[in-house]
Scaffold this motif. Structure first.
Motif, short mmCIF file in Angstrom:
data_model
loop_
_atom_site.label_atom_id
_atom_site.label_comp_id
_atom_site.label_asym_id
_atom_site.label_seq_id
_atom_site.Cartn_x
_atom_site.Cartn_y
_atom_site.Cartn_z
N GLN A 205 -31.75 16.74 -76.20
CA GLN A 205 -31.32 16.06 -77.42
C GLN A 205 -29.86 15.62 -77.36
N GLN A 206 -29.31 15.64 -76.18
CA GLN A 206 -27.92 15.19 -76.01
C GLN A 206 -27.91 13.75 -75.51
N LEU A 207 -27.23 12.90 -76.25
CA LEU A 207 -27.08 11.50 -75.88
C LEU A 207 -25.87 11.34 -74.98
N ASN A 208 -26.06 10.70 -73.84
CA ASN A 208 -24.99 10.41 -72.91
C ASN A 208 -24.86 8.89 -72.81
N PHE A 209 -23.74 8.39 -73.26
CA PHE A 209 -23.53 6.95 -73.33
C PHE A 209 -22.19 6.62 -72.68
N SER A 210 -22.21 5.65 -71.79
CA SER A 210 -20.97 5.20 -71.15
C SER A 210 -20.99 3.68 -71.06
N ILE A 211 -19.82 3.10 -71.23
CA ILE A 211 -19.68 1.65 -71.13
C ILE A 211 -18.32 1.35 -70.53
N THR A 212 -18.32 0.48 -69.55
CA THR A 212 -17.11 0.10 -68.84
C THR A 212 -17.06 -1.41 -68.75
N ASN A 213 -15.90 -1.97 -68.98
CA ASN A 213 -15.74 -3.41 -68.84
C ASN A 213 -14.48 -3.72 -68.04
N SER A 214 -14.55 -4.78 -67.26
CA SER A 214 -13.38 -5.23 -66.52
C SER A 214 -12.37 -5.83 -67.49
N THR A 215 -11.11 -5.70 -67.17
CA THR A 215 -10.08 -6.22 -68.06
C THR A 215 -8.84 -6.56 -67.26
N GLY B 293 -17.62 18.41 -84.40
CA GLY B 293 -17.91 19.44 -83.42
C GLY B 293 -19.17 19.21 -82.61
N GLN B 294 -19.79 18.04 -82.75
CA GLN B 294 -21.05 17.76 -82.06
C GLN B 294 -20.92 16.60 -81.08
N TYR B 295 -19.72 16.19 -80.76
CA TYR B 295 -19.56 15.06 -79.86
C TYR B 295 -18.28 15.21 -79.06
N THR B 296 -18.23 14.53 -77.93
CA THR B 296 -17.01 14.39 -77.13
C THR B 296 -16.86 12.91 -76.80
N LEU B 297 -15.68 12.38 -77.01
CA LEU B 297 -15.41 10.97 -76.77
C LEU B 297 -14.19 10.85 -75.86
N GLN B 298 -14.38 10.14 -74.76
CA GLN B 298 -13.30 9.90 -73.81
C GLN B 298 -13.09 8.40 -73.67
N VAL B 299 -11.88 7.96 -73.97
CA VAL B 299 -11.51 6.56 -73.83
C VAL B 299 -10.36 6.49 -72.83
N GLN B 300 -10.59 5.73 -71.73
CA GLN B 300 -9.60 5.68 -70.66
C GLN B 300 -9.34 4.24 -70.25
N ARG B 301 -8.09 3.89 -70.13
CA ARG B 301 -7.70 2.56 -69.68
C ARG B 301 -7.16 2.64 -68.26
N ASN B 302 -7.74 1.85 -67.39
CA ASN B 302 -7.26 1.70 -66.02
C ASN B 302 -6.62 0.33 -65.86
N LYS B 303 -6.14 0.05 -64.69
CA LYS B 303 -5.51 -1.26 -64.45
C LYS B 303 -6.51 -2.39 -64.52
N VAL C 94 -15.33 4.00 -71.58
CA VAL C 94 -15.66 4.82 -72.75
C VAL C 94 -16.85 5.69 -72.39
N LYS C 95 -16.71 7.00 -72.64
CA LYS C 95 -17.81 7.94 -72.41
C LYS C 95 -18.02 8.75 -73.69
N LEU C 96 -19.25 8.79 -74.12
CA LEU C 96 -19.60 9.49 -75.36
C LEU C 96 -20.77 10.41 -75.11
N GLN C 97 -20.60 11.65 -75.51
CA GLN C 97 -21.69 12.63 -75.51
C GLN C 97 -21.82 13.17 -76.93
N MET C 98 -23.02 13.17 -77.44
CA MET C 98 -23.23 13.66 -78.80
C MET C 98 -24.60 14.29 -78.93
N ALA D 298 -6.17 -5.24 -71.39
CA ALA D 298 -6.22 -3.78 -71.49
C ALA D 298 -5.29 -3.28 -72.59
N ASN D 299 -4.12 -3.89 -72.70
CA ASN D 299 -3.20 -3.51 -73.77
C ASN D 299 -3.77 -3.88 -75.14
#
Length: 372
Positions: A299-309, A338-348, A353-357, A314-315
């Motif tokens: 029952q854990q949703l794992n969602f990730s999305i990445t786009n070139s920029t 308390g039921q999710y983790t969200l990671q947002v990361q900017r690279n060059k 974006v990674k989401l677990q809920m 990016a800014n």
């Protein structure tokens, strides 16, 4: 003015079911004193002590409700403490004295002397008063404790209702922030395609009508089936692919097994997808890409999305958040604490974006099917 009237008419608030309550209250004290329920009942209802018992019930109840419905609203709640304490002590004293008269009336109605009824040495005023005064104070304290506890519970429930109403209002506002933003972007896209490619514009309009129907009729609940949200994402992605140039590569991998019984708040995932399409790079000599992955682990949703920029994109995507990323993050905090983790990361060259809920089973559909 209304409060004074309510104080003057406090007798109207006295309810009949309170009389048996106070009878039971004093009967239990008699049981404790005599140590036998039957003996206590006989001494109260089938003996000369009945009058004495009635005096305890009537005058202590009178003192209690006089305090609760007159003294407290008129003096204590208005911070008139000296007057309240003075009148409260006077009320207790008057009630205790009136109860003492019940001892003498019991003797008179039964035709027996005080010494015959209460024993030698127990036929004086001080003896009777030493019982009636502490008993009256105990009744007053007990009643005030019940009243304060009841008022505390009511205040707590009122605060919870206000917090719930505030939360629902905030969630509705945050959700409605997204809808006009999406509609504005989509209408602009179709308008652009009408001049560039009428055939694609027609296909886009068909997809747009499906999305609009979803927004208007299928997303009014607090939770929707996860499968509906996934279908909405797929339609949106197809609509975006129709209007964008061929230099954009979209990779979509979605595992839809066992998603119909799970629920999710509407437009949680949609914000990330729209954000990726809005801020994807627009290179002419380099590839532009968006990668979307969604899979379930029980029952854990794992969602990730990445786009070139690019650097400036990016800014921009970090600053963009009044209606986008900050919106969805706030909704996650409110709906899934308390039921999710969200990671947002900017690279060059990319924005990740990674989401677990943790999702729960959709109970709404079961309730509807049962009532149908």
């Amino acid at each position: 003015m209304l409060q004074e009237r309510s104080g003057q008419n406090w007798l109207l608030k006295y309810k009949l079911h309170h009389i048996p309550f106070w009878c039971l209250y004093h009967y239990l004290w008699s049981v404790v004193a005599l140590g036998n329920p039957l003996k206590a009942a006989n001494s109260i209802f089938f003996s000369p002590y009945t009058v004495q018992f009635v005096f305890y019930v009537i005058f202590q109840a009178f003192a209690v409700y006089f305090n609760l419905y007159f003294l407290i609203p008129r003096y204590l709640e208005k911070s008139r403490f000296p007057r309240y304490i003075t009148y409260l002590l006077a009320t207790i004293l008057c009630a205790a004295l009136l109860i003492v008269s019940g001892y003498y009336l019991s003797s008179f109605t039964s035709g027996k002397s005080l010494e015959a009824l209460y024993g030698k040495g127990h036929d004086c005023f001080n003896y009777f008063f030493s019982y009636s005064l502490p008993s009256t104070m105990a009744s007053m304290t007990f009643a005030m404790s019940i009243k304060l506890t009841k008022k505390w519970i009511q205040t707590k429930r009122r605060q919870q209702l206000l917090e719930k109403e505030k939360l629902e209002t905030e969630l509705t506002f945050l959700k409605n922030q997204f809808n006009p933003h999406f509609l504005f972007n989509t209408i602009n896209s179709i308008f652009f395609l009408i001049h560039k490619n009428p055939h694609k514009a027609s296909a886009s309009l068909a997809k747009f009508s499906e999305l609009l129907r979803y927004q208007l009729y299928e997303c009014n609940d607090k939770q929707i089936p996860l499968s509906n949200e996934i279908a909405y994402l797929e339609n949106f992605i197809e609509l975006e692919k129709l209007r964008l140039n061929k230099n954009l590569e979209v990779s979509l991998q979605i595992e839809q097994q066992y998603t119909k019984h799970l629920g999710i708040a509407p437009f949680i995932l949609m914000t990330f997808v729209e954000n990726a399409f809005k801020h994807v790079s627009k290179h002419t000599n380099e590839p532009n890409w968006i990668t979307i992955n969604l899979y379930m682990d029980q029952q854990q949703l794992n969602f990730s999305i990445t786009n070139s920029t690019s650097t400036y994109k990016a800014n921009d995507v970090v600053r963009y958040g009044g209606i986008g990323l900050q919106n969805v993050q706030r909704r996650l905090e409110l709906i899934y604490p308390g039921q999710y983790t969200l990671q947002v990361q900017r690279n060059k060259t990319s924005f990740d974006v990674k989401l677990q809920m943790d999702l729960a089973e959709l109970v709404i559909l079961e309730n509807i099917s049962q009532t149908a």
